[in-house]
Write an enzyme that holds these catalytic residues in place. Sequence first.
Site, PDB file in Angstrom:
ATOM      1  N   GLY A  46       5.116 -42.444   1.352  1.00 53.61           N
ATOM      2  CA  GLY A  46       3.686 -42.752   1.350  1.00 53.61           C
ATOM      3  C   GLY A  46       3.388 -44.042   0.601  1.00 53.61           C
ATOM      4  N   GLU A  52       4.023 -48.705  -3.075  1.00 58.42           N
ATOM      5  CA  GLU A  52       4.634 -47.752  -2.155  1.00 58.42           C
ATOM      6  C   GLU A  52       5.437 -46.729  -2.945  1.00 58.42           C
ATOM      7  OE1 GLU A  52       6.505 -47.838   2.317  1.00 58.42           O
ATOM      8  OE2 GLU A  52       6.059 -49.681   1.224  1.00 58.42           O
ATOM      9  N   ILE A  53       5.542 -45.527  -2.382  1.00 55.97           N
ATOM     10  CA  ILE A  53       6.241 -44.429  -3.036  1.00 55.97           C
ATOM     11  C   ILE A  53       7.450 -44.046  -2.186  1.00 55.97           C
ATOM     12  CG2 ILE A  53       6.044 -42.091  -3.953  1.00 55.97           C
ATOM     13  CD1 ILE A  53       3.005 -42.554  -4.080  1.00 55.97           C
ATOM     14  N   ASP A 179      -9.930 -40.239 -12.851  1.00 56.78           N
ATOM     15  CA  ASP A 179      -9.805 -40.303 -11.382  1.00 56.78           C
ATOM     16  C   ASP A 179      -9.253 -38.985 -10.829  1.00 56.78           C
ATOM     17  OD1 ASP A 179     -10.087 -41.486  -8.909  1.00 56.78           O
ATOM     18  OD2 ASP A 179      -8.109 -42.449  -8.952  1.00 56.78           O
TER      19      ASP A 179
END
Length: 544
Positions: A46, A52-53, A179
């Site tokens: 993802g 980016e992961i 958040d």
Amino acid sequence: MSGRAKKPAAPRKKANGYKMPAPIANGEVIHDTIMKKKWRIGPSIGTGGFGEIYSACDHDSSPKGSNYPFVVKIEPHENGPLFVEKHFYVRNANKDDIANYMKSKKLSSLGMPTYFGNGSHDYKGEKYRYLVLERYGKDLWSLFKECGRSFPTTTVFQLGLQMLDVLEYIHSRGYVHADIKGANILLGLKKGTENQAYLVDFGLATRVNDKEFKPDPKCAHNGTIEYTSRDAHLGVSTMRGDLEILGYNMLQWIIGELPWEKVLTQPKKVQEMKESFLKNVRSNISKQDSQVPDALIKFFEYINSMKPKDTPDYNKCRSFFESYLKSEGKTRTSKLEFTPSKKKSKTKSNASLTEDAPIQNANGDAPKAKRGRKPAIVESSSDADENQEPESPKVVKRKVKRKSTEPSVVVKVKKTKMTPKATPPVKKNHVNTATQTSMEKPKNLKRSPRQVSFDSPVAAIIGDNKSLRTRKDISANSSGDIFEDSFEIQDKKIRPKKRLLSDEEVTVKRVVKKKVTTMKPKKTASTKSWKDLPTVVNGRSPPK
């Protein structure tokens, strides 16, 4: 002749202006000089708002299939969010610190992610920052959408209790998250952690403000706008603001939508709606959805009673949630269920049987309805006849209460099929479909409004046949009659009558409104005109 060299492609950028990293190939090895470990990058799982992961594993291990136990968050070195998050994890996500806190609070699990490593890595001339964390399962936002934007209320309060534990730990370390949302809450992936939610993504985490509460326009409206607290709308992140953000998430998980979701492009309008909503939170929530438990309303009312720099009373907040779960026969350790509860549908009363009510046959099953036919009815009052098989599938039964003590009589009524009467044969050259029998009609024929049901065609009115024969461009059926498709006009030879050559005056009497008129043709010395011809009688004139 040498061609021009291609310019390197511009780096990808997100809408927020952050530079996105170039794709990194599977099997790339990164070196953690601080922890003195090597990590091997797997497939991407993802992208975030700034990087980016990738899935990852120890360099020396060989995970089966896609079962990578870690994730690596990577961003270009010039970006900032991962830098903030990395320092938060280094200071607050140590495995030993989390274990000691859980022991002091007597917690069997805590939704605080564990940090495993960080550093910098060069890939194809670009410098990247990375962070290694434990891998978790699905996020709550994906589950929320899959469940039709609704969670069971008990699950919502279980998640609320788990998030209160995490917030208490973060606040005790001197930070606020700022958040909290479904996309940043992940379920455990390891065995035994499937019912534990983990709060991740500390890119907006800030230190608790010890100074005087003062709005900061530069940081106004920070966070995810639909959940941003009233303090964060002013540019200040507070501990009571974290509780408020959690309350907005819980409200959305219960009712499906927040009141200000249609104006998210106008932060000031959202801020005004939130302030108005929380001024009288009880009446506003009741107007929107009366099914919201009183425990959540009390939670919002407690937040309203707090001052900006107050430390929350977490035990009091837990008592609101735990009391509701106890009333529903659940505990905080119960299994998390994400299938929305089915609402009771309104059922019609079966006190009296009507034509629309289903009628059961002898086996207790409803008969299959046939188009255009109503099943015959068998009236029965005794249960002894219920198991008898009917002779015809068309015969069904209906229970009727009998007041008489006489033995019941089963009356079977069969609907006989009537043979249709024969229709006279269609006349020759007659295409009127209205007089054809059902066997002769095409099955897919759609009746036109222009079709008529005459049994014989309308007689053709033939005028000057001689003139029609001379004009080849005019057919015998050139009339604009609206019934021209229901009959045919045939040319028929007619024997002309004797021509009248007398110049005698002819007087014709015609009755028009009971008055008699006399018409006399004029005589002229010139050639004869149409007025010198014999009078038209009965709509026809003699042929020439």
